[in-house]
Design a protein around this motif. Structure first.
Motif, mmCIF file in Angstrom:
data_model
loop_
_atom_site.group_PDB
_atom_site.id
_atom_site.type_symbol
_atom_site.label_atom_id
_atom_site.label_comp_id
_atom_site.label_asym_id
_atom_site.label_seq_id
_atom_site.Cartn_x
_atom_site.Cartn_y
_atom_site.Cartn_z
ATOM 1 N N PRO A 1 9.128 -3.475 -9.768
ATOM 2 C CA PRO A 1 8.212 -4.616 -9.860
ATOM 3 C C PRO A 1 6.870 -4.378 -8.963
ATOM 4 O O PRO A 1 7.087 -4.312 -7.715
ATOM 5 C CB PRO A 1 8.947 -6.077 -9.453
ATOM 6 N N LYS A 2 5.619 -4.943 -9.451
ATOM 7 C CA LYS A 2 4.595 -4.696 -8.526
ATOM 8 C C LYS A 2 4.373 -6.084 -7.929
ATOM 9 O O LYS A 2 5.107 -6.957 -8.377
ATOM 10 C CB LYS A 2 3.379 -4.564 -9.221
ATOM 11 N N GLN A 3 3.838 -6.181 -6.791
ATOM 12 C CA GLN A 3 3.631 -7.175 -5.704
ATOM 13 C C GLN A 3 2.275 -7.652 -5.817
ATOM 14 O O GLN A 3 1.440 -6.859 -5.665
ATOM 15 C CB GLN A 3 4.145 -6.928 -4.369
ATOM 16 N N TYR A 4 1.970 -8.970 -6.053
ATOM 17 C CA TYR A 4 0.342 -9.355 -5.941
ATOM 18 C C TYR A 4 0.493 -10.458 -4.873
ATOM 19 O O TYR A 4 1.381 -11.312 -4.586
ATOM 20 C CB TYR A 4 0.176 -9.945 -7.315
ATOM 21 N N GLY B 1 0.868 -1.173 0.003
ATOM 22 C CA GLY B 1 0.032 -0.040 -0.031
ATOM 23 C C GLY B 1 0.782 1.289 -0.062
ATOM 24 O O GLY B 1 1.820 1.559 -0.858
ATOM 25 N N ASP B 2 0.646 2.029 0.783
ATOM 26 C CA ASP B 2 1.357 3.333 0.912
ATOM 27 C C ASP B 2 2.259 3.463 2.091
ATOM 28 O O ASP B 2 2.842 4.521 2.233
ATOM 29 C CB ASP B 2 0.409 4.370 1.044
ATOM 30 N N THR C 1 -0.806 -5.656 -4.124
ATOM 31 C CA THR C 1 -0.578 -5.352 -2.789
ATOM 32 C C THR C 1 0.630 -4.290 -2.566
ATOM 33 O O THR C 1 0.630 -3.613 -1.436
ATOM 34 C CB THR C 1 -0.302 -6.485 -1.977
ATOM 35 N N GLY C 2 1.510 -3.945 -3.427
ATOM 36 C CA GLY C 2 2.385 -3.348 -3.247
ATOM 37 C C GLY C 2 3.533 -3.248 -4.350
ATOM 38 O O GLY C 2 3.243 -3.585 -5.531
ATOM 39 N N ARG C 3 4.765 -2.678 -4.036
ATOM 40 C CA ARG C 3 5.734 -2.861 -5.017
ATOM 41 C C ARG C 3 7.078 -2.747 -4.367
ATOM 42 O O ARG C 3 7.339 -2.560 -3.285
ATOM 43 C CB ARG C 3 5.559 -1.554 -5.895
ATOM 44 N N ILE C 4 8.156 -3.064 -5.307
ATOM 45 C CA ILE C 4 9.633 -2.966 -4.781
ATOM 46 C C ILE C 4 9.985 -1.763 -5.615
ATOM 47 O O ILE C 4 9.730 -1.626 -6.791
ATOM 48 C CB ILE C 4 10.345 -4.259 -5.035
ATOM 49 N N ALA C 5 10.921 -1.022 -5.223
ATOM 50 C CA ALA C 5 11.628 0.163 -5.515
ATOM 51 C C ALA C 5 12.839 0.484 -5.217
ATOM 52 O O ALA C 5 13.104 0.171 -4.196
ATOM 53 C CB ALA C 5 10.530 1.531 -5.380
ATOM 54 N N PRO C 6 13.668 1.065 -6.101
ATOM 55 C CA PRO C 6 15.144 1.403 -5.583
ATOM 56 C C PRO C 6 15.156 2.506 -4.798
ATOM 57 O O PRO C 6 14.345 3.313 -4.694
ATOM 58 C CB PRO C 6 15.711 1.927 -6.831
#
Length: 337
Positions: free
Chosen positions: A311-314, A13-14, A321-326
């Protein structure tokens, strides 16, 4: 900039849920640091990221020429493949050309990562073997060098001529005396170095002009083989293969276990090395994608880059549900290096 720095963030989420820390460095062939994050002089194992260094004696000794190795075989010598037929069939043929077989490999049997081959083994009641090991191409290179040198069968022993030649090449390319070694997943010695030394070695693979005629040609041939055959270096859906494909053969990347990644940038004569503290592959892939974008060799809008960069997370129901980011400390909004 401290011992470890934030490299990748996991968001649900956020809210920031997890952070992966690491170290990274970009060097030129003289060992000059172009950019760095964290303690780049700390010692680490390069694991499989340094297979092209381990293949240098195969080339320099004349073994590759004597046995007429193809670029495909050179790419396999540098590979951490997934055990698909495109990999194992070539390994079997290579061993046959040497009048050797699966029993001569000293890497252990490994269940293939390639799903089709997994299902095939199960369906026909067959057992996985050493050719399925992700390092069987590297070991085929070792066996080729060993046959050329006339060494005994135990080519993974530290005092064996094959491993001594590899240690010499490794130390000369990193510009360091290795402080020690560990036994890798494939049973061969893996020599430690600093992250700075590893990046310097990769820069020398990128710009071999100061290596001398024999080693320079060896480095160029290995890099060219990896660029030409990214599918043999890893496999379908794998980060190394997809990232190299996305950069149209301009750059070589290679992963290693426990969160290690390298890049070789021939057009800029630079080398990159990074290590994620907790060994997470997801973080290492995000970090290398971030650096490739900042170095101007990867397009942040290419699907294969997006797949690693952010990449988005599912969940299991397919809900995002979320994401991974640098992390900003590493990515700096994509600012050029």
């Amino acid at each position: 900039m401290g011992d470890w720095v934030n490299m990748a963030e996991v968001w649900r989420g956020d809210i920031l849920e997890s952070v992966h820390r690491g170290r990274a460095v970009v060097c030129d062939s003289r060992g000059e640091v172009i950019a760095a994050w964290g303690d780049i002089d700390a010692v680490t194992y390069p694991r499989s990221s340094c297979k092209m260094l381990q293949a240098l004696p195969l080339m320099e000794s004349g073994a590759a020429a004597r046995f007429a190795l193809t670029p495909e075989q050179l790419a396999l010598a540098c590979a951490s493949h997934e055990g698909a037929h495109m990999h194992t069939d070539r390994v079997v043929k290579w061993l046959g050309d040497l009048e050797l077989g699966e029993r001569d490999l000293r890497c252990g049997p490994q269940f293939p990562r390639a799903k089709e081959e997994q299902e095939e083994l199960i369906r026909f009641g067959q057992k996985h073997d050493r050719t399925h090991n992700n390092c069987s191409g590297k070991h085929s290179g070792f066996l080729t060098l060993n046959k050329h040198l006339g060494g005994d069968a135990e080519y993974v022993e530290l005092d064996h001529p094959v491993q001594q030649a590899i240690l010499t090449a490794f130390e000369e390319m990193t510009g360091e005396t290795s402080p020690g070694f560990g036994i890798d997943g494939c049973s061969a010695p893996n020599h430690a170095c600093t992250l700075r030394g590893l990046a310097t070695a990769m820069a020398r693979m990128a710009d071999p002009s100061a290596l001398g005629e024999i080693r320079g040609q060896a480095a160029q041939d290995l890099v060219s083989a990896m660029k030409a055959h990214p599918e043999l270096v890893a496999g379908q859906g794998r980060a190394c293969t997809e990232l190299m494909d996305s950069m149209d053969g301009r750059t070589v990347v290679k992963t290693g276990a426990e969160g290690v990644f390298i890049a070789i940038l021939p057009e800029r004569g630079l080398g990159v090395a990074l290590k994620v503290q907790d060994g997470a592959t997801r973080a290492a892939e995000t970090a290398i994608a971030a650096l490739l974008v900042r170095l101007g060799v990867a397009d942040p809008n290419h699907p294969a880059v997006i797949k690693r960069l952010c990449p988005k997370q599912y969940n299991f129901a397919g809900l995002e549900t979320g994401r991974i980011a640098p992390a900003s400390a590493l990515y700096a909004d994509g600012a050029a290096i």
